[in-house]
Design an enzyme around this catalytic site. Structure first.
Site, PDB file in Angstrom:
ATOM      1  N   LYS A  98     -14.207   1.246  15.677  1.00 14.57           N
ATOM      2  CA  LYS A  98     -12.895   0.620  15.972  1.00 14.57           C
ATOM      3  C   LYS A  98     -12.456   0.973  17.395  1.00 14.57           C
ATOM      4  O   LYS A  98     -11.899   0.148  18.115  1.00 14.57           O
ATOM      5  CB  LYS A  98     -11.846   1.108  14.959  1.00 14.57           C
ATOM      6  CG  LYS A  98     -12.004   0.489  13.585  1.00 14.57           C
ATOM      7  CD  LYS A  98     -11.017   1.037  12.568  1.00 14.57           C
ATOM      8  CE  LYS A  98     -11.237   0.366  11.202  1.00 14.57           C
ATOM      9  NZ  LYS A  98     -10.532   1.070  10.135  1.00 14.57           N
TER      10      LYS A  98
ATOM     11  N   LYS B 215     -12.081  -2.375  19.653  1.00 15.85           N
ATOM     12  CA  LYS B 215     -10.694  -2.814  19.927  1.00 15.85           C
ATOM     13  C   LYS B 215     -10.206  -2.312  21.282  1.00 15.85           C
ATOM     14  O   LYS B 215      -9.016  -2.376  21.584  1.00 15.85           O
ATOM     15  CB  LYS B 215      -9.781  -2.328  18.794  1.00 15.85           C
ATOM     16  CG  LYS B 215     -10.211  -2.868  17.424  1.00 15.85           C
ATOM     17  CD  LYS B 215      -9.314  -2.404  16.289  1.00 15.85           C
ATOM     18  CE  LYS B 215      -9.896  -2.858  14.955  1.00 15.85           C
ATOM     19  NZ  LYS B 215      -8.937  -2.914  13.871  1.00 15.85           N
TER      20      LYS B 215
ATOM     21  N   LYS C 127       8.588 -17.531  -9.625  1.00 16.87           N
ATOM     22  CA  LYS C 127       7.937 -16.369 -10.234  1.00 16.87           C
ATOM     23  C   LYS C 127       6.830 -16.856 -11.176  1.00 16.87           C
ATOM     24  O   LYS C 127       7.067 -17.720 -12.026  1.00 16.87           O
ATOM     25  CB  LYS C 127       8.967 -15.547 -11.029  1.00 16.87           C
ATOM     26  CG  LYS C 127       8.385 -14.270 -11.624  1.00 16.87           C
ATOM     27  CD  LYS C 127       9.415 -13.516 -12.444  1.00 16.87           C
ATOM     28  CE  LYS C 127       8.734 -12.321 -13.140  1.00 16.87           C
ATOM     29  NZ  LYS C 127       9.518 -11.848 -14.294  1.00 16.87           N
TER      30      LYS C 127
ATOM     31  N   ASN D 272       0.859  -1.188   0.000  1.00 15.97           N
ATOM     32  CA  ASN D 272       0.000   0.000   0.000  1.00 15.97           C
ATOM     33  C   ASN D 272       0.893   1.236   0.000  1.00 15.97           C
ATOM     34  O   ASN D 272       2.113   1.119   0.046  1.00 15.97           O
ATOM     35  CB  ASN D 272      -0.957  -0.025   1.205  1.00 15.97           C
ATOM     36  CG  ASN D 272      -0.195   0.001   2.530  1.00 15.97           C
ATOM     37  OD1 ASN D 272       0.548   0.926   2.790  1.00 15.97           O
ATOM     38  ND2 ASN D 272      -0.370  -1.050   3.326  1.00 15.97           N
TER      39      ASN D 272
HETATM   40  O1  PMT Z   1       2.666   6.249   6.435  1.00 16.06           O
HETATM   41  P1  PMT Z   1       2.187   7.538   5.875  1.00 16.06           P
HETATM   42  O2  PMT Z   1       2.451   7.667   4.399  1.00 16.06           O
HETATM   43  O3  PMT Z   1       2.671   8.722   6.645  1.00 16.06           O
HETATM   44  O4  PMT Z   1       0.570   7.557   5.963  1.00 16.06           O
HETATM   45  C1  PMT Z   1       0.016   7.622   7.255  1.00 16.06           C
HETATM   46  C2  PMT Z   1      -1.185   6.661   7.355  1.00 16.06           C
HETATM   47  C3  PMT Z   1      -2.272   7.165   6.434  1.00 16.06           C
HETATM   48  C4  PMT Z   1      -0.750   5.277   6.980  1.00 16.06           C
HETATM   49  C5  PMT Z   1      -1.629   6.697   8.831  1.00 16.06           C
HETATM   50  O5  PMT Z   1      -2.019   8.020   9.166  1.00 16.06           O
HETATM   51  C6  PMT Z   1      -2.769   5.747   9.059  1.00 16.06           C
HETATM   52  O6  PMT Z   1      -3.924   6.046   8.839  1.00 16.06           O
HETATM   53  N1  PMT Z   1      -2.399   4.512   9.497  1.00 16.06           N
HETATM   54  C7  PMT Z   1      -3.377   3.434   9.662  1.00 16.06           C
HETATM   55  C8  PMT Z   1      -3.605   2.812   8.335  1.00 16.06           C
HETATM   56  C9  PMT Z   1      -4.508   1.618   8.480  1.00 16.06           C
HETATM   57  O7  PMT Z   1      -4.156   0.483   8.293  1.00 16.06           O
HETATM   58  O8  PMT Z   1      -5.731   2.040   8.915  1.00 16.06           O
HETATM   59  P2  PMT Z   1      -6.905   0.932   9.114  1.00 16.06           P
HETATM   60  O9  PMT Z   1      -8.123   1.716   9.414  1.00 16.06           O
HETATM   61  O10 PMT Z   1      -6.938  -0.049   7.989  1.00 16.06           O
HETATM   62  O11 PMT Z   1      -6.401   0.114  10.430  1.00 16.06           O
HETATM   63  C10 PMT Z   1      -6.898   0.514  11.699  1.00 16.06           C
HETATM   64  C11 PMT Z   1      -5.847   0.264  12.756  1.00 16.06           C
HETATM   65  O12 PMT Z   1      -5.637  -1.136  12.877  1.00 16.06           O
HETATM   66  C12 PMT Z   1      -4.487   0.884  12.472  1.00 16.06           C
HETATM   67  O13 PMT Z   1      -3.963   1.342  13.710  1.00 16.06           O
HETATM   68  C13 PMT Z   1      -3.655  -0.279  11.976  1.00 16.06           C
HETATM   69  O14 PMT Z   1      -2.279  -0.119  12.339  1.00 16.06           O
HETATM   70  C14 PMT Z   1      -4.279  -1.433  12.702  1.00 16.06           C
HETATM   71  N2  PMT Z   1      -4.253  -2.712  12.014  1.00 16.06           N
HETATM   72  C15 PMT Z   1      -4.817  -2.854  10.796  1.00 16.06           C
HETATM   73  C16 PMT Z   1      -4.810  -4.100  10.183  1.00 16.06           C
HETATM   74  C17 PMT Z   1      -4.232  -5.211  10.882  1.00 16.06           C
HETATM   75  N3  PMT Z   1      -4.204  -6.416  10.323  1.00 16.06           N
HETATM   76  N4  PMT Z   1      -3.684  -5.018  12.100  1.00 16.06           N
HETATM   77  C18 PMT Z   1      -3.694  -3.796  12.671  1.00 16.06           C
HETATM   78  O15 PMT Z   1      -3.187  -3.628  13.774  1.00 16.06           O
END
Ligand code: PMT
Length: 405
Positions: free
Chosen positions: A336, A340, A289, A210
């Site tokens: 969330k 969580k 591959k 991503n």
């Molecule tokens: O890295 P940058 O380019 O500076 O961009 C910053 C950002 C946009 C990545 C950052 O600000 C941000 O939003 N990070 C969270 C991205 C994300 O995965 O959001 P989510 O809504 O999908 O996940 C929610 C939370 O669960 C997040 O804290 C994530 O770390 C966590 N998560 C998600 C999936 C997973 N399998 N395990 C997790 O712990």
């Protein structure tokens, strides 16, 4: 925060242009002051365009032939307005003038007029740097509390090899941030920060990833160090240099990130999860591959929800998640927060241009069970401090509740 950046006349003057941007990224306003010699290397317009501020080039305004009282007392006004003075590059001449209290141009006058911390990053020929006169001047400045960012060694513009190269900009930024200080309100805390995007392999050369650059997480890590915390930074692949003074752990996949988080969780008193962790991974990774042959179907399966797992094992920790949403943002983020068991969740609407993924800036809403704080668009460095401010507030509220029991 406002910093005056003095640029004196060395070939390294061009490097000060990037220094302006690096300081601005941390929410610091920069006013550039150029010596006459510096203007031989870089035009003032360059710094005016970068800083968005007037570039001061001499003591008397438009030039000595038109003494202008406003400009003449300007150095006093600037001296009172700045939180630090950084001189990069600093030539042997400027260092000598500082050491001997000369004040025959704006920069040397400002040096005497300001009471703000001063950072000097020398750059010159190796023999000039090693000359007893220069070293004596450096010692004098050090004794007076000036922070010297020692030059690096290596290939010099004059073709010689040795000490005298301007220190790397990130070292100068580090010195300025230290000079600016920060409220040490996270001393004693161990903060586990996750950053960057994970990579889920398809075959030996391909992966699902991503656009996370890691900037948000690295800004959080650097800001937390600045405020006295011990920081464990667990990061997916990024193009960023790990912030100084962090314990840095590099991972690739969501599974590796989970394992690293769980391995270090016991040490953490605060967890902030800014990483863009893959929600799905490839069920069967090909050993070789995959050859191109018409349409291909990939079977994906959900990854472990690390944040949910951390929330379930929260104990006395403060746990902060991030939410990258594009629709129904507040409702999705608040879900969330509750599901969580988080203390706060930082919502960024990543459908908005110029913020979120891979940008220098962000705009967030910090949601807690009791409220919401809107943080308008600003540098990720400043957003990081606002998130840490919210963490400090949660800490204080918990201490207050504990004292009432
Ligand atoms: O890295 P940058 O380019 O500076 O961009 C910053 C950002 C946009 C990545 C950052 O600000 C941000 O939003 N990070 C969270 C991205 C994300 O995965 O959001 P989510 O809504 O999908 O996940 C929610 C939370 O669960 C997040 O804290 C994530 O770390 C966590 N998560 C998600 C999936 C997973 N399998 N395990 C997790 O712990």
């Amino acid at each position: 925060m406002k910093v005056a950046l003095g640029v004196s006349g060395g070939i390294a003057a061009y490097k000060a242009a990037e220094l302006v941007r690096l300081l601005q990224d941390r929410g610091i306003r920069v006013q550039v002051i150029m010596t006459r010699a510096a203007q031989e290397f870089v035009r003032p317009l360059t710094f005016a365009a970068l800083s968005g501020e007037k570039v001061i080039t001499d003591l008397f305004g438009a030039g000595a032939e038109q003494p202008n009282i406003d400009s003449a007392v300007e150095h006093i006004a600037v001296a009172q307005a700045i939180d630090a003075l950084v001189v990069a590059p600093a030539t042997a001449d400027v260092i000598a003038k500082f050491a001997h209290g000369e004040a025959n141009d704006f920069l040397t006058t400002l040096f005497l007029a300001t009471t703000a911390p001063v950072v000097v990053a020398p750059a010159m020929n190796v023999n000039m740097w090693e000359h007893a006169a220069t070293q004596a001047n450096i010692d004098t400045l050090k004794k007076r509390g000036v922070k010297i960012v020692s030059p690096d060694s290596g290939y010099l513009a004059c073709g010689m090899i040795g000490a005298g190269r301007l220190a790397a900009n990130d070292k100068i930024v580090e010195a300025v941030l230290s000079a600016l200080g920060a409220v040490p309100d996270l001393v004693g805390e161990t903060i586990l920060v996750t950053a960057g995007g994970t990579r889920e392999p398809i075959d030996p050369v391909r992966f699902i990833g991503n656009r996370s650059s890691g900037k948000m997480g690295y800004a959080l890590a650097e800001a937390a160090v600045r405020r006295g915390a011990k920081v464990i930074l667990i990061s997916g692949p990024t193009a960023l240099k790990p912030p100084a003074s962090t314990e840095f752990i590099s991972v690739q996949t969501a599974e590796e990130m989970r394992n690293a988080v769980m391995a270090h969780l016991d040490r953490a008193t605060i967890v902030i999860k800014a990483a863009a962790v893959a929600d799905f991974t490839v069920s069967k990774v090909a050993d070789q591959k995959i050859k191109r042959k018409g349409p291909m179907t990939l079977e994906l399966q959900p990854t472990a929800d690390i944040l949910a797992e951390v929330g379930a094992k929260k104990g006395s920790r403060i746990v902060v998640g991030f939410a990258a949403e594009t629709w129904n943002t507040l409702e999705n983020a608040r879900k969330k927060l509750v599901s969580k068991s988080l203390d706060a969740i930082v919502l960024n609407d990543v459908s908005r241009a110029g913020i979120g993924f891979d940008s220098e800036r962000n705009a967030v809403t910090i949601l807690t069970p009791g409220g919401a704080e809107d943080v308008p668009e600003m540098s990720k460095w400043e957003v990081a401090h606002r998130v840490l401010d919210a963490v400090v507030k949660i800490k204080a509220e918990r201490a207050q509740q504990a004292s009432r029991r």
